[in-house]
Design an enzyme around this catalytic site. Structure first.
Site, short mmCIF file in Angstrom:
data_model
loop_
_atom_site.label_atom_id
_atom_site.label_comp_id
_atom_site.label_asym_id
_atom_site.label_seq_id
_atom_site.Cartn_x
_atom_site.Cartn_y
_atom_site.Cartn_z
N LEU A 116 39.84 75.84 3.16
CA LEU A 116 39.71 77.04 2.33
C LEU A 116 40.92 77.91 2.66
O LEU A 116 41.32 78.00 3.82
CB LEU A 116 38.43 77.82 2.66
CG LEU A 116 37.09 77.32 2.14
CD1 LEU A 116 35.99 78.30 2.58
CD2 LEU A 116 37.07 77.18 0.64
N ASP A 117 41.49 78.56 1.66
CA ASP A 117 42.59 79.47 1.92
C ASP A 117 42.12 80.57 2.87
O ASP A 117 40.94 80.94 2.89
CB ASP A 117 43.09 80.11 0.62
CG ASP A 117 43.70 79.10 -0.33
OD1 ASP A 117 44.14 78.04 0.15
OD2 ASP A 117 43.72 79.37 -1.54
N LYS A 118 43.06 81.11 3.65
CA LYS A 118 42.74 82.13 4.65
C LYS A 118 41.94 83.28 4.05
O LYS A 118 40.98 83.77 4.65
CB LYS A 118 44.04 82.65 5.27
CG LYS A 118 43.84 83.72 6.32
CD LYS A 118 45.18 84.21 6.86
CE LYS A 118 44.99 85.37 7.82
NZ LYS A 118 46.27 85.93 8.29
#
Length: 328
Positions: free
Chosen positions: A141-143
């Site tokens: 998942l993106d930050k």
């Protein structure tokens, strides 16, 4: 665990329980403290060899493969200090058994260390569970994206889940707020996505015929256009549900941007001025949340439907917009 000397050439035989991994991820694990960027550099330079041949970061290793690792020379400042060691941290658990852990990841936390981040979710969980023999990320998942993140507790579970992901399962559903107006209540976006490196060395994605096929289904949940938005210089916001049919990097972010409706608070693909105006209304992060996972359990086949509600700050922002609509 392999004994590695960083000041000399190492020849490592891949064990059976290690097979199926990407080469770069394998090296990150056995070369503790060496930045991912440096690992990619020595692979591309041909200094790392897989069965005596040049290789790529995404090559999958197999049991019995021989990996040649050159002497590792990195500047002292790049080596993480003890103070940068990952602190032990547990996250909100949505599901757990002896094969699979699913957490609700908060926004602002990377899933793993690298690219200027000393540690991420996986390092923190490993530190919190020193007795755990196996903990590996199933996906990313993106930050700045919050929501459901799968972690395998057994190699057999990881292999099964990766096989499912290659076949575009499990079903992943996200909630997002777009800046702009979408004409249809429900629609498909099928635009190929191409990965490249931005001017600052950051990972970027754009729509391109040379990219990988990508498919997202969008469904509009609500539309906002009222005096409150106009007061800060915005015209329309659209609250959507996005179902991934493929799982490409930054897929929802770039597909929504391609429709003239970038995600609210997205610093990479969003509208800079709109994001500044949204901050005045109280939105301090990117509005993208992994809300549902529908999957077959990797070992038992049991049907799992896992859900993570919108984080409080996003739920309150939507509630504020809904209340403004009613007041108009």
């Amino acid at each position: 665990m392999h004994a590695i000397r960083k000041d000399s050439v190492n020849l490592i035989a891949v064990a059976e329980h290690e097979e199926g991994q990407r080469l770069d991820n394998y090296l990150i694990k056995i070369l503790k403290g060496v930045p991912k960027s440096h690992i990619h550099r020595i692979i591309r330079a041909g200094e790392v060899r897989l069965n005596k041949k040049r290789c790529k970061p995404d090559n999958r290793i197999q049991a019995g493969d021989t990996v040649r690792i050159p002497p590792i020379r990195i500047a002292e400042k790049q080596r993480p200090s003890e103070s940068q060691a990952a602190p032990a941290r547990e996250f909100d658990i949505v599901y757990e058994d002896d094969a699979l852990l699913v957490i609700n990841k908060p926004s602002g936390v990377a899933v793993h260390g690298g690219s200027g981040v000393s540690f991420g979710v996986i390092e923190q969980i490993r530190r919190a569970r020193p007795e755990a023999r196996y903990l590996e990320l199933v996906h990313r998942l993106d930050k700045d994206t919050s929501g459901l993140l799968m972690i395998a507790k057994k190699r057999s579970a990881l292999v099964k889940l990766h096989e499912a992901i290659r076949n575009d399962h499990p079903k992943k559903i996200y909630l997002a707020l777009g800046v702009g107006k979408l004409p249809n209540d429900s629609f498909h976006v099928k635009l190929p996505l191409f990965k490249y490196t931005g001017a600052q060395g950051e990972k970027m994605v754009r729509v391109s015929k040379d990219g990988q096929s990508a498919h997202t289904i969008f469904r509009v949940l609500n539309r906002f256009s009222d005096g409150l938005l106009h007061q800060v210089g915005l015209s329309d916001l659209t609250f959507v549900e996005a179902t991934l049919k493929t799982g490409r990097t930054h897929q929802i972010r770039v597909h929504l941007q391609s429709q003239g409706c970038p995600i609210a608070g997205d610093e990479r693909y969003g509208d800079y001025q709109a994001n500044k105006r949204l901050q005045k209304l109280g939105l301090k992060r990117m509005f993208l949340h992994a809300s549902e996972l529908h999957l077959a359990h990797p070992l038992t086949g049991e049907k799992l439907i896992l859900k993570a509600p919108l984080p409080q700050e996003l739920a309150q922002f939507v509630l504020m917009l809904e209340n403004q609509e009613k007041a108009v």
